[in-house]
Design a protein around this motif. Structure first.
Motif, PDB file in Angstrom:
ATOM      1  N   ASP A  28       0.857  -1.185   0.000  1.00 58.04           N
ATOM      2  CA  ASP A  28       0.000   0.000   0.000  1.00 58.04           C
ATOM      3  C   ASP A  28       0.896   1.239   0.000  1.00 58.04           C
ATOM      4  OD1 ASP A  28      -2.161   1.685   0.107  1.00 58.04           O
ATOM      5  OD2 ASP A  28      -2.591   1.342   2.239  1.00 58.04           O
ATOM      6  N   PRO A  29       1.650   1.459  -1.091  1.00 57.92           N
ATOM      7  CA  PRO A  29       2.675   2.517  -1.098  1.00 57.92           C
ATOM      8  C   PRO A  29       2.130   3.931  -0.974  1.00 57.92           C
ATOM      9  CG  PRO A  29       2.355   1.622  -3.303  1.00 57.92           C
ATOM     10  CD  PRO A  29       1.585   0.734  -2.372  1.00 57.92           C
ATOM     11  N   LEU A  30       0.889   4.158  -1.360  1.00 59.24           N
ATOM     12  CA  LEU A  30       0.304   5.501  -1.276  1.00 59.24           C
ATOM     13  C   LEU A  30      -0.585   5.670  -0.054  1.00 59.24           C
ATOM     14  CD1 LEU A  30      -0.615   6.071  -5.035  1.00 59.24           C
ATOM     15  CD2 LEU A  30       1.437   6.815  -3.797  1.00 59.24           C
ATOM     16  N   GLY A  31      -0.746   4.611   0.709  1.00 56.53           N
ATOM     17  CA  GLY A  31      -1.583   4.655   1.901  1.00 56.53           C
ATOM     18  C   GLY A  31      -0.766   4.403   3.152  1.00 56.53           C
ATOM     19  N   TYR A  32      -1.050   3.279   3.807  1.00 58.03           N
ATOM     20  CA  TYR A  32      -0.373   2.960   5.068  1.00 58.03           C
ATOM     21  C   TYR A  32       1.132   2.760   4.896  1.00 58.03           C
ATOM     22  CZ  TYR A  32      -4.957   2.292   7.242  1.00 58.03           C
ATOM     23  OH  TYR A  32      -6.222   2.483   7.732  1.00 58.03           O
ATOM     24  N   GLY A  33       1.545   2.335   3.717  1.00 59.14           N
ATOM     25  CA  GLY A  33       2.966   2.088   3.501  1.00 59.14           C
ATOM     26  C   GLY A  33       3.778   3.338   3.197  1.00 59.14           C
ATOM     27  N   TRP A  34       3.105   4.453   2.949  1.00 65.48           N
ATOM     28  CA  TRP A  34       3.821   5.679   2.546  1.00 65.48           C
ATOM     29  C   TRP A  34       4.745   6.189   3.644  1.00 65.48           C
ATOM     30  CZ3 TRP A  34       4.060  10.914   3.859  1.00 65.48           C
ATOM     31  CH2 TRP A  34       4.632  11.749   2.872  1.00 65.48           C
ATOM     32  N   GLN A  35       4.289   6.133   4.884  1.00 68.49           N
ATOM     33  CA  GLN A  35       5.104   6.598   6.009  1.00 68.49           C
ATOM     34  C   GLN A  35       6.407   5.809   6.110  1.00 68.49           C
ATOM     35  OE1 GLN A  35       3.471   5.853   9.932  1.00 68.49           O
ATOM     36  NE2 GLN A  35       4.435   7.675  10.784  1.00 68.49           N
ATOM     37  N   SER A  36       6.305   4.498   5.993  1.00 66.19           N
ATOM     38  CA  SER A  36       7.492   3.647   6.087  1.00 66.19           C
ATOM     39  C   SER A  36       8.442   3.885   4.929  1.00 66.19           C
ATOM     40  CB  SER A  36       7.068   2.172   6.136  1.00 66.19           C
ATOM     41  OG  SER A  36       8.195   1.329   6.180  1.00 66.19           O
ATOM     42  N   LEU A  37       7.911   3.968   3.718  1.00 66.90           N
ATOM     43  CA  LEU A  37       8.763   4.162   2.540  1.00 66.90           C
ATOM     44  C   LEU A  37       9.464   5.517   2.579  1.00 66.90           C
ATOM     45  CD1 LEU A  37       6.441   2.692  -0.249  1.00 66.90           C
ATOM     46  CD2 LEU A  37       8.584   1.705   0.609  1.00 66.90           C
ATOM     47  N   THR A  38       8.742   6.554   2.955  1.00 64.58           N
ATOM     48  CA  THR A  38       9.343   7.888   3.035  1.00 64.58           C
ATOM     49  C   THR A  38      10.449   7.925   4.086  1.00 64.58           C
ATOM     50  OG1 THR A  38       7.196   8.844   2.438  1.00 64.58           O
ATOM     51  CG2 THR A  38       8.857  10.339   3.323  1.00 64.58           C
ATOM     52  N   THR A  39      10.196   7.297   5.222  1.00 63.34           N
ATOM     53  CA  THR A  39      11.198   7.263   6.294  1.00 63.34           C
ATOM     54  C   THR A  39      12.457   6.543   5.836  1.00 63.34           C
ATOM     55  OG1 THR A  39       9.415   7.216   7.944  1.00 63.34           O
ATOM     56  CG2 THR A  39      11.609   6.566   8.680  1.00 63.34           C
ATOM     57  N   GLN A  40      12.294   5.402   5.170  1.00 60.19           N
ATOM     58  CA  GLN A  40      13.447   4.654   4.688  1.00 60.19           C
ATOM     59  C   GLN A  40      14.249   5.456   3.660  1.00 60.19           C
ATOM     60  OE1 GLN A  40      12.580   0.404   3.677  1.00 60.19           O
ATOM     61  NE2 GLN A  40      10.596   0.806   4.619  1.00 60.19           N
ATOM     62  N   ASN A  41      13.535   6.173   2.800  1.00 63.23           N
ATOM     63  CA  ASN A  41      14.224   6.975   1.779  1.00 63.23           C
ATOM     64  C   ASN A  41      15.021   8.115   2.409  1.00 63.23           C
ATOM     65  OD1 ASN A  41      13.252   5.433  -0.364  1.00 63.23           O
ATOM     66  ND2 ASN A  41      11.411   6.680  -0.612  1.00 63.23           N
ATOM     67  N   VAL A  42      14.456   8.747   3.437  1.00 59.77           N
ATOM     68  CA  VAL A  42      15.153   9.841   4.126  1.00 59.77           C
ATOM     69  C   VAL A  42      16.430   9.333   4.778  1.00 59.77           C
ATOM     70  CG1 VAL A  42      15.025  11.431   6.074  1.00 59.77           C
ATOM     71  CG2 VAL A  42      13.101  11.260   4.492  1.00 59.77           C
ATOM     72  N   ILE A  43      16.336   8.192   5.441  1.00 55.94           N
ATOM     73  CA  ILE A  43      17.515   7.632   6.112  1.00 55.94           C
ATOM     74  C   ILE A  43      18.561   7.185   5.092  1.00 55.94           C
ATOM     75  CG2 ILE A  43      18.344   5.749   7.584  1.00 55.94           C
ATOM     76  CD1 ILE A  43      15.652   5.851   9.030  1.00 55.94           C
ATOM     77  N   ALA A  44      18.098   6.561   4.014  1.00 60.24           N
ATOM     78  CA  ALA A  44      19.026   6.065   2.990  1.00 60.24           C
ATOM     79  C   ALA A  44      19.764   7.201   2.287  1.00 60.24           C
ATOM     80  CB  ALA A  44      18.267   5.226   1.966  1.00 60.24           C
ATOM     81  N   SER A  45      19.125   8.362   2.184  1.00 61.40           N
ATOM     82  CA  SER A  45      19.739   9.490   1.484  1.00 61.40           C
ATOM     83  C   SER A  45      20.611  10.357   2.393  1.00 61.40           C
ATOM     84  CB  SER A  45      18.655  10.368   0.846  1.00 61.40           C
ATOM     85  OG  SER A  45      17.796  10.915   1.832  1.00 61.40           O
ATOM     86  N   SER A  46      20.715   9.981   3.668  1.00 59.79           N
ATOM     87  CA  SER A  46      21.502  10.779   4.607  1.00 59.79           C
ATOM     88  C   SER A  46      22.996  10.600   4.332  1.00 59.79           C
ATOM     89  CB  SER A  46      21.194  10.355   6.053  1.00 59.79           C
ATOM     90  OG  SER A  46      19.832  10.555   6.344  1.00 59.79           O
ATOM     91  N   SER A  47      23.744  11.674   4.509  1.00 61.13           N
ATOM     92  CA  SER A  47      25.195  11.624   4.301  1.00 61.13           C
ATOM     93  C   SER A  47      25.900  11.259   5.605  1.00 61.13           C
ATOM     94  CB  SER A  47      25.697  12.980   3.803  1.00 61.13           C
ATOM     95  OG  SER A  47      25.386  13.988   4.747  1.00 61.13           O
ATOM     96  N   LEU A  48      27.208  11.304   5.594  1.00 64.15           N
ATOM     97  CA  LEU A  48      27.992  10.910   6.758  1.00 64.15           C
ATOM     98  C   LEU A  48      27.725  11.828   7.948  1.00 64.15           C
ATOM     99  CD1 LEU A  48      30.152   8.969   7.856  1.00 64.15           C
ATOM    100  CD2 LEU A  48      31.886  10.616   7.093  1.00 64.15           C
ATOM    101  N   PHE A  49      27.688  13.133   7.705  1.00 65.08           N
ATOM    102  CA  PHE A  49      27.489  14.099   8.787  1.00 65.08           C
ATOM    103  C   PHE A  49      26.147  14.828   8.700  1.00 65.08           C
ATOM    104  CE2 PHE A  49      32.116  13.719   8.348  1.00 65.08           C
ATOM    105  CZ  PHE A  49      32.440  13.356   9.641  1.00 65.08           C
ATOM    106  N   GLY A  50      25.308  14.505   7.711  1.00 69.32           N
ATOM    107  CA  GLY A  50      23.977  15.081   7.609  1.00 69.32           C
ATOM    108  C   GLY A  50      23.947  16.485   7.035  1.00 69.32           C
ATOM    109  N   LYS A  51      22.756  17.031   6.969  1.00 71.64           N
ATOM    110  CA  LYS A  51      22.542  18.356   6.384  1.00 71.64           C
ATOM    111  C   LYS A  51      22.677  19.487   7.398  1.00 71.64           C
ATOM    112  CE  LYS A  51      19.283  16.457   2.984  1.00 71.64           C
ATOM    113  NZ  LYS A  51      17.875  16.466   2.506  1.00 71.64           N
ATOM    114  N   GLY A  52      22.769  19.146   8.673  1.00 71.34           N
ATOM    115  CA  GLY A  52      22.915  20.174   9.687  1.00 71.34           C
ATOM    116  C   GLY A  52      21.614  20.496  10.392  1.00 71.34           C
ATOM    117  N   PHE A  53      21.745  21.130  11.548  1.00 72.36           N
ATOM    118  CA  PHE A  53      20.597  21.503  12.377  1.00 72.36           C
ATOM    119  C   PHE A  53      19.652  22.430  11.633  1.00 72.36           C
ATOM    120  CE2 PHE A  53      19.039  24.389  15.897  1.00 72.36           C
ATOM    121  CZ  PHE A  53      18.051  23.504  16.323  1.00 72.36           C
ATOM    122  N   LEU A  54      18.347  22.184  11.798  1.00 70.86           N
ATOM    123  CA  LEU A  54      17.249  22.929  11.164  1.00 70.86           C
ATOM    124  C   LEU A  54      17.158  22.680   9.660  1.00 70.86           C
ATOM    125  CD1 LEU A  54      17.361  26.415  12.965  1.00 70.86           C
ATOM    126  CD2 LEU A  54      15.903  24.456  13.465  1.00 70.86           C
TER     127      LEU A  54
END
Length: 375
Positions: free
Chosen positions: A221-247
């Protein structure tokens, strides 16, 4: 207690390390909560700070004495109040898809009794099992123990709070293993739970069943209940070594409940792999400190420390596992980090209890917390 004994308790190295780790995690949590809510939910930081102040005030009060020295009547009353509060929540509680929160017009924040129940559960169950440790088990005592174990779990499940119910189950299993219950008895308990699981699954309701399924398989259910999980995984996967910084938690702000259930994604985006790994290390370090701090304590004190480590460890695994798509989304907070007044207050109350419970066993023989003296 003698003056040197008080100093020994207050300056105990593992106790200080436990509090230091909790303070560091709390600071990270406040910073992250502010970064993802200062525009959409500006009052969130104020509520978190108030919950922290309340929790630390109770921490100071509870840490001033050994709770193991209180009589059994206190534990009976504590269990009764907890059960009554959970029952009240079952009837008048509110929440998104469940009945886990008590809301009063004269309070500016909601109360989640299942969070407070975890503290009560650890205290009462550790006392109950300590009392039974050297007793001959009878049918009556077994029935009373079963009622003690199952009542909070069933009430929290009926509220629809699957996440906290699973934490209570793990605390109970940890307590039984700590007190040396045989694998046969644990196996029997697991078998009974397995037999009851279809009824529990049906009782969860369609909404929660769909969330759990989508958490395990978000593409169903990628556009429904599964959207939260998929978006979270994508955010974590796209994170760099030190991140984008505070705020700079731009992507993670699109995640529903990012400041509560999914706060690990916001940490990863802003502070990168280094920040996320540091939080994990600190959380499991906290569990290790709690376990190591149990050495010079009475039986109940050791059990409280061990069950506290189970609570924090299980919620850490559940919360991070939800964000990584490894576990279903059941709504649990990342300890000391996630936004949540009841969660923050309960955890600091727990640390207050742990700080002194059953300590100084060698120097206070007369004050040992044994079942016979507690009656």
């Amino acid at each position: 207690m003698k003056k040197h004994s008080v100093r020994r308790v207050v300056l105990h190295p593992f106790g200080l390390l436990t509090v230091a780790a909790a303070l560091l995690l709390t600071a990270v949590g406040l910073v992250t909560v502010y970064s993802v809510t200062y525009r959409s939910n500006p009052e969130a930081l104020g509520i978190s700070v108030f919950a922290l102040a309340l929790g630390m005030a109770i921490f100071g009060a509870v840490a001033a004495f050994d709770i193991c020295r209180l009589p059994n009547a206190f534990y009976f009353a504590l269990f009764g109040v907890t059960a009554a509060l959970l029952l009240l929540t079952l009837f008048i509680g509110e929440g998104p898809g469940n009945r886990a929160w008590l809301r009063f017009s004269w309070l500016f924040f909601d109360i989640q009794p299942s969070e407070l129940a975890k503290v009560s559960y650890i205290l009462t169950l550790s006392r109950h099992l300590t009392y039974l440790q050297n007793k001959k088990r009878s049918l009556r005592s077994s029935i009373l123990l079963a009622l003690h174990v199952l009542t909070p779990i069933v009430l929290v499940l009926l509220e629809g709070d699957v996440g906290n119910a699973s934490v209570l189950v793990c605390i109970a299993v940890g307590a039984f293993l700590f007190f040396g219950s045989s694998l046969r008895r644990v196996g029997i308990g697991a078998g009974i739970a397995l037999l009851l699981s279809p009824a529990v699954w049906f009782a969860l309701g369609e909404h929660r069943r769909d969330r759990i399924i989508a958490g395990l398989n978000p593409y169903s259910d990628p556009l429904g209940y599964g959207w939260q999980s998929l978006t979270t995984q994508n955010v974590i996967a796209s994170s760099s070594l030190f991140g984008k910084g505070f705020l700079n938690a731009v992507s993670s702000q699109q995640i529903p409940a990012v400041h509560t259930d999914m706060i690990f994604a916001a940490i990863a985006e802003q502070f990168g792999f280094v920040g996320a790994f540091s939080v994990i290390l600190c959380l499991f370090g906290l569990c290790a400190f709690l376990t190591l701090d149990a050495s010079e304590r009475t039986s109940q004190g050791k059990a409280i420390c061990f069950c506290a480590a189970v609570w924090i460890g299980v919620q850490t695994v559940e919360s991070i596992g939800m964000c990584l798509g490894l576990l279903p989304i059941v709504g649990v907070a990342l300890p000391f980090v996630s936004y949540g007044g009841s969660s923050m207050t309960s955890l600091w109350i727990l640390l207050g209890v742990v700080f002194r419970a059953g300590r100084s066993k060698k120097t206070q023989t007369a004050e040992k917390c044994t079942p016979s003296e507690a009656v």
